[in-house]
Design a protein around this motif. Structure first.
Motif: not given
Length: 333
Positions: A302-324
């Motif tokens: 519940k409290y530990y999220k395995l590093p290899f167990s997800f996918i995601g869309v992230f926004k780089n807050l430094e250059n406002n670029q989106y990355e999958f």
């Protein structure tokens, strides 16, 4: 009554009216005595039955309502004491002690902040777990739900303030931001505990994979401050959400969770990359559904999220670029 009639009939035949009267009076007296004894025995049996029922109710109430064990206070205080003493030793307060109180403005989540805000989420997460642990200590020792929350949130919250005040007498300085997020962590733990259905749906999670900085500079870094290898998330379990809204269809949804995630890279003095902050949405596997209810392994999942167990869309807050990104890509920078 039949015996009385027989006696009367016998004496009538014998012609002894006086004997009849005598026998009748004696018999009536005996009958009254017998009736009185029957009434007394009946009253006594009722009283005995009431006492038995009362004793049973007391036994049942004692079984249902546990008497609070005051040693819970000692266990909780010991936990908080270990946190303070362990922190003082681990972060070398003796070397950093100045004896002069100073405050430090760390800048929350801004680009020029000390750790890109990752340390603030670390404080919230740590105090969230600490408070849940304290509440559990009180609950297991017979305290009511509200009493468990009252005591379980009080000691960690005071600890969260005291630790930062002690930091004020070191080269770190006292951080009001850290105090705030310590209290947010404790408050969120108490809120979720008091609302089991919401707790079944939402939870905080920490994901970690040792960064290159930790391996290159092990003296300057440790797991707790290795923010370049950490990610924090607010997770929503679809299984809990379905139970919350009484939706029973699409059972495969139970094995997934949606996360609002944040991480920062390159903010330590030993950083090997540029400063970057990322915020995004992740879709991951809900491992809780594969594990036994109330088991320790389920709590860990519940409290530990395995590093290899997800996918995601992230926004780089430094250059406002989106990355999958897929799992481990978040931790390889």
């Amino acid at each position: 009554m039949r015996l009385l009639y027989c006696i009367l009939f016998f004496n009538i035949l014998s012609g002894s009216s006086r004997s009849i009267n005598f026998i009748e009076i004696n018999f009536e007296v005996d009958s009254l005595k017998n009736n009185e004894n029957i009434v007394k025995s009946g009253v006594n049996s009722v009283r005995d039955q009431e006492m038995i029922e009362l004793n049973n109710s007391i036994i049942n109430s004692n079984q249902i309502m546990k008497i609070p064990d005051k040693t819970a206070h000692y266990f909780t205080l010991a936990l908080q004491g270990c946190v303070i003493a362990g922190g003082a030793i681990f972060w070398k307060y003796s070397d950093r002690w100045t004896g002069k109180f100073e405050k430090d403005n760390e800048g929350y989540f801004r680009s020029n902040s000390d750790n890109g805000g990752a340390d603030k989420l670390g404080h919230a997460y740590s105090w969230h777990l600490m408070t849940r642990a304290a509440i559990s200590i009180y609950e297991r020792r017979g305290f009511s739900k509200r009493e468990s929350v009252l005591w379980g949130i009080t000691f960690p919250s005071l600890n969260g303030v005291l630790v930062e005040l002690l930091d004020g007498y070191t080269t770190n300085g006292a951080s009001t931001e850290d105090i705030l997020f310590n209290l947010i962590g404790s408050g969120s733990a108490a809120f979720l505990y008091l609302n089991p259905k919401i707790d079944d749906t939402f939870h905080l999670a920490w994901s970690y994979w040792p960064s290159k900085e930790l391996s290159l500079y092990p003296v300057e870094n440790d797991i707790t401050t290795d923010y370049s290898g950490q990610m924090f998330s607010l997770e929503m379990n679809f299984a809990g959400l379905k139970r919350l809204v009484h939706f029973e269809k699409i059972p495969v949804m139970d094995y997934f969770q949606l996360g609002l995630s944040y991480y920062a890279r390159g903010y330590r003095k030993t950083a090997i990359s540029n400063k970057e902050r990322f915020a995004g949405i992740t879709l991951g596997i809900n491992f809780q559904e594969f594990l036994k209810e109330n088991s320790r392994l389920r709590q860990f999942a519940k409290y530990y999220k395995l590093p290899f167990s997800f996918i995601g869309v992230f926004k780089n807050l430094e250059n406002n670029q989106y990355e999958f990104k897929v799992g481990m890509q978040v931790f390889s920078y």
